[in-house]
Scaffold this motif. Structure first.
Motif, mmCIF file in Angstrom:
data_model
loop_
_atom_site.group_PDB
_atom_site.id
_atom_site.type_symbol
_atom_site.label_atom_id
_atom_site.label_comp_id
_atom_site.label_asym_id
_atom_site.label_seq_id
_atom_site.Cartn_x
_atom_site.Cartn_y
_atom_site.Cartn_z
ATOM 1 N N THR A 249 2.675 -3.375 10.285
ATOM 2 C CA THR A 249 1.882 -4.581 10.095
ATOM 3 C C THR A 249 1.147 -4.923 11.387
ATOM 4 O O THR A 249 1.376 -4.321 12.436
ATOM 5 C CB THR A 249 2.780 -5.765 9.697
ATOM 6 O OG1 THR A 249 3.680 -6.044 10.769
ATOM 7 C CG2 THR A 249 3.566 -5.447 8.441
ATOM 8 N N ARG A 250 0.293 -5.924 11.324
ATOM 9 C CA ARG A 250 -0.498 -6.325 12.493
ATOM 10 C C ARG A 250 0.367 -6.777 13.658
ATOM 11 O O ARG A 250 -0.067 -6.715 14.813
ATOM 12 C CB ARG A 250 -1.481 -7.413 12.103
ATOM 13 C CG ARG A 250 -0.857 -8.724 11.668
ATOM 14 C CD ARG A 250 -1.857 -9.659 11.030
ATOM 15 N NE ARG A 250 -2.312 -9.167 9.733
ATOM 16 C CZ ARG A 250 -3.185 -9.815 8.966
ATOM 17 N NH1 ARG A 250 -3.696 -10.972 9.373
ATOM 18 N NH2 ARG A 250 -3.541 -9.308 7.800
ATOM 19 N N ALA B 115 -2.089 -8.095 2.892
ATOM 20 C CA ALA B 115 -3.419 -7.630 3.298
ATOM 21 C C ALA B 115 -3.313 -6.351 4.118
ATOM 22 O O ALA B 115 -4.108 -5.414 3.943
ATOM 23 C CB ALA B 115 -4.131 -8.718 4.090
ATOM 24 N N ASP B 116 -2.325 -6.280 5.010
ATOM 25 C CA ASP B 116 -2.137 -5.063 5.809
ATOM 26 C C ASP B 116 -1.745 -3.883 4.928
ATOM 27 O O ASP B 116 -2.183 -2.749 5.152
ATOM 28 C CB ASP B 116 -1.057 -5.305 6.866
ATOM 29 C CG ASP B 116 -1.479 -6.299 7.935
ATOM 30 O OD1 ASP B 116 -2.677 -6.632 8.005
ATOM 31 O OD2 ASP B 116 -0.604 -6.752 8.699
ATOM 32 N N ASP C 268 -8.903 -13.610 3.496
ATOM 33 C CA ASP C 268 -8.846 -14.243 4.818
ATOM 34 C C ASP C 268 -9.369 -13.310 5.909
ATOM 35 O O ASP C 268 -10.120 -13.724 6.795
ATOM 36 C CB ASP C 268 -7.405 -14.633 5.167
ATOM 37 C CG ASP C 268 -6.842 -15.727 4.279
ATOM 38 O OD1 ASP C 268 -7.635 -16.450 3.636
ATOM 39 O OD2 ASP C 268 -5.603 -15.855 4.223
ATOM 40 N N SER C 269 -8.922 -12.049 5.853
ATOM 41 C CA SER C 269 -9.196 -11.113 6.944
ATOM 42 C C SER C 269 -10.472 -10.316 6.764
ATOM 43 O O SER C 269 -10.958 -9.697 7.716
ATOM 44 C CB SER C 269 -8.018 -10.141 7.087
ATOM 45 O OG SER C 269 -7.898 -9.320 5.920
ATOM 46 N N ARG D 78 1.324 -12.934 2.539
ATOM 47 C CA ARG D 78 -0.135 -13.044 2.615
ATOM 48 C C ARG D 78 -0.697 -12.055 3.637
ATOM 49 O O ARG D 78 -1.531 -11.195 3.301
ATOM 50 C CB ARG D 78 -0.493 -14.482 2.984
ATOM 51 C CG ARG D 78 -1.936 -14.861 2.888
ATOM 52 C CD ARG D 78 -2.014 -16.373 2.985
ATOM 53 N NE ARG D 78 -3.354 -16.893 3.135
ATOM 54 C CZ ARG D 78 -3.639 -18.192 3.169
ATOM 55 N NH1 ARG D 78 -2.653 -19.087 3.059
ATOM 56 N NH2 ARG D 78 -4.887 -18.610 3.300
ATOM 57 N N ALA D 79 -0.227 -12.130 4.871
ATOM 58 C CA ALA D 79 -0.724 -11.230 5.916
ATOM 59 C C ALA D 79 -0.221 -9.807 5.707
ATOM 60 O O ALA D 79 -0.988 -8.840 5.819
ATOM 61 C CB ALA D 79 -0.302 -11.745 7.291
ATOM 62 N N LYS E 9 -9.904 -5.473 -0.544
ATOM 63 C CA LYS E 9 -9.186 -6.231 -1.563
ATOM 64 C C LYS E 9 -8.867 -5.304 -2.723
ATOM 65 O O LYS E 9 -9.489 -4.252 -2.905
ATOM 66 C CB LYS E 9 -10.000 -7.432 -2.034
ATOM 67 C CG LYS E 9 -11.282 -7.092 -2.767
ATOM 68 C CD LYS E 9 -12.021 -8.365 -3.184
ATOM 69 C CE LYS E 9 -13.257 -8.024 -4.020
ATOM 70 N NZ LYS E 9 -14.003 -9.239 -4.428
ATOM 71 N N GLY F 35 -4.717 -12.861 1.459
ATOM 72 C CA GLY F 35 -4.749 -12.321 2.809
ATOM 73 C C GLY F 35 -5.953 -11.435 3.057
ATOM 74 O O GLY F 35 -6.560 -11.462 4.139
ATOM 75 N N ALA F 36 -6.327 -10.637 2.048
ATOM 76 C CA ALA F 36 -7.508 -9.774 2.194
ATOM 77 C C ALA F 36 -8.781 -10.606 2.302
ATOM 78 O O ALA F 36 -9.684 -10.281 3.097
ATOM 79 C CB ALA F 36 -7.594 -8.818 1.007
ATOM 80 N N GLY G 8 -10.512 -7.716 4.906
ATOM 81 C CA GLY G 8 -10.086 -6.347 4.667
ATOM 82 C C GLY G 8 -10.294 -5.942 3.226
ATOM 83 O O GLY G 8 -10.765 -6.735 2.396
#
Length: 551
Positions: free
Chosen positions: A14-15, A91-92, A128-129, A87-88, A133, A125-126, A131
């Protein structure tokens, strides 16, 4: 269909550097293939096979299938916090899955319950970032705002479901931590819920092992907002849809039906296709028999096949007819068949009124449910005794769920029953149901449970739908509006309808002490007898609003 290679464990970071592990199932043959991702907290080997076909079956249909342990679950690193990282991390995971070897960069997600929420949270999350989807989603039986469609209903804490799940999740966290004593204690409690300790909703086992569970957050947050907004897909998406095609799946007797319908309705603003399927099922399993009713072969879950068709259309661009089908498919639990609608049914509510000779709680045959306004007023008195609260039975909150014969329950004198005459023609109900009840009460707070049943010619009383309401301030003006679960049911000629009213449904819901005290602090010792008066006719005419499909 192509053969499938044995699953291989693959990891990502993850980030913030946490390793997440997944089992990857790959079809043999010429790719590239779309990817199906499931993110879940129970250990990836389970892969939601309590309701779905094995991941290998999906892989054999030409998909790379990825079953991932969320943070702090299975063999993934990190600390598990209910929904808070999804969420984060989701997305990752989408960004990582888009680069998998043999994949074509197009990702679908599927899963039910927790695994449904991870889909919508990953989408948030996607967005938001910025990235990648998902290209298609299939959320089933999910919490949308979590507070009102999972943890609480009508302001009342869902005791049985909330405690059971907290013990299950806590036991798994203890197992992963190597705490055999805590695991064994929570396992034993989950199999025989500790419902009769001093604090009904806050048993000692969950207090001792609170570090392993979310339970303290749930009973300690009895109003919406705050904590709930940190974990809910509704708050995470905040009006955004992402324009992703979604197949929404629900069950009439699932405790999370309102979450499924909430997500479906929120996504109606999407420019992408949305489809809703609601079957005659509880949370698990999705078979032809629920409760005491065999709904026939059509009720056996079609969802695996429907999901593959959905993914084939939106991940493989196959013109398989999915985009041309009606957007709503509901199982009619009376006719025992599927019925298609162009949109969610919203017929004009039809009022059925309550009346009696004053003995609706003393005799189940006394109360009347009728289209006509009563010619005279009536008052039925029922007494709720916390020593013997009305037990939960069937519907979406009883265990087991589904239709049950509540004839014996309706014979109790703390249940007021109102029954229609036998129908002279079939009556199709499709949509939401509401009970508006005028009550007097001698306590600061009280609960009201409304159950709609079908009385068959042979005398059985089969649950159709129900709702629950906690009135925190009994001095607030009425009527009390009890939102009952939506339904689709054709009631046959010769059957009758019955509305049953009661002041408890235990252990589905914690007993209201009558004092206004919060659920976490209530002691059985403090619970008091509560007397309710149900009015009919005149200026305080209680009524049932039914979604009757005309013609």
């Amino acid at each position: 269909m192509p053969t499938v290679s044995p699953p291989v464990t693959v990891s990502m970071r993850t980030r913030d550097g946490v390793r997440l592990d997944a089992d990857v199932y790959r079809p043999e043959g010429q790719g590239p293939f779309p990817v199906l991702l499931m993110r879940q907290p129970y250990g990836r080997k389970i892969a939601s096979t309590v309701v779905y076909a094995h991941p290998g079956w999906y892989a054999a249909h030409g998909y790379i299938v990825v079953i991932q342990d969320v943070r702090g679950a299975g063999t993934s690193e990190g600390r598990f916090r209910l929904f808070e990282h999804e969420r984060a991390d989701g997305a990752d995971a989408l960004a990582w899955a888009a680069t998998l070897e043999g994949g074509n960069g197009r990702i679908g997600m599927y899963g039910f319950s927790y695994q449904a929420a991870t889909q919508l949270l990953a989408l948030a999350g996607a967005l938001d970032s910025g990235g990648p989807k998902p290209a298609a989603l299939c959320p089933a039986m999910m919490g949308w705002d979590v507070f009102s469609d999972w943890a609480y209903e009508g302001g009342a804490f869902c005791l049985y479901g909330g405690m059971s799940w907290a013990l299950q999740m806590g036991a798994e966290r203890a197992r992963l931590a190597g705490d055999a004593a805590a695991y064994t204690e929570m396992l034993a409690a989950a199999k025989n819920l500790p419902l009769y300790e001093e604090h009904t909703a806050w048993p000692a086992v969950l207090q001792r092992h609170g570090r392993y569970t979310h339970y303290g957050d749930w009973i300690g947050s009895p109003t919406p907002g705050g904590y709930w907004d940190r974990i809910a897909p509704k708050a995470a998406l905040a009006g955004r849809t992402g324009d992703v095609p979604m197949l929404h799946v629900g069950g009439w007797y699932d405790k999370m039906l309102e979450g499924t319908l909430g997500a479906w309705q929120a996504m109606a603003a999407s420019r992408a296709a949305q489809r809703l399927i609601v079957g005659p099922w509880g949370h698990i399993p999705w078979g032809r028999r629920t409760g005491i009713v065999d709904f026939g072969p059509q009720a056996s879950s079609p969802i695996d096949s429907e999901q593959v068709r959905w993914f084939d259309r939106y991940l493989k661009d196959r013109d398989n007819g999915v985009g041309h089908e009606p957007s709503v498919r509901l199982f009619d639990v009376g006719a025992k068949t599927w019925t298609d609608f162009a949109a969610w049914p919203e017929p004009r509510p039809q009022a059925w009124h309550l009346s009696s000779s004053g003995l609706a709680a003393a005799r189940s045959e006394d109360g009347v449910l009728d289209r006509a306004l009563p010619a005279a007023t009536s008052l039925d008195t029922l007494v709720h005794d916390p020593w013997r609260p009305v037990p939960s039975l069937g519907g979406h909150d009883g265990m087991p769920p589904g239709p049950q014969d509540r004839g014996a329950l309706d014979g109790r004198t703390d249940v007021a029953c109102y029954t229609s005459a036998p129908l002279s023609a079939p009556l199709r109900l499709a949509g939401r149901v509401l009970a508006e009840v005028h009550v007097d009460v001698d306590a600061a707070s009280h609960d009201l449970c409304a159950v709609l049943s079908q009385v068959t010619p042979d005398g059985r009383c089969l649950t159709l739908t129900q709702g629950y309401l906690r009135i925190a301030d009994a001095t607030s003006p009425g009527p009390r509006s009890v939102a009952m679960r939506a339904l689709c049911a054709t009631i046959p000629t010769g059957a009758a309808l019955r509305l049953s009213l009661q002041a408890a449904s235990f252990p589905a819901f914690a007993v209201n002490p009558g004092t206004g005290l919060g659920v976490a602090k209530v002691r059985l010792f403090d619970c008091r007898v509560i007397t309710l008066g149900v009015h009919g006719g005149g200026t305080r005419a209680s009524r049932l609003l039914l979604p009757v499909e005309e013609g």
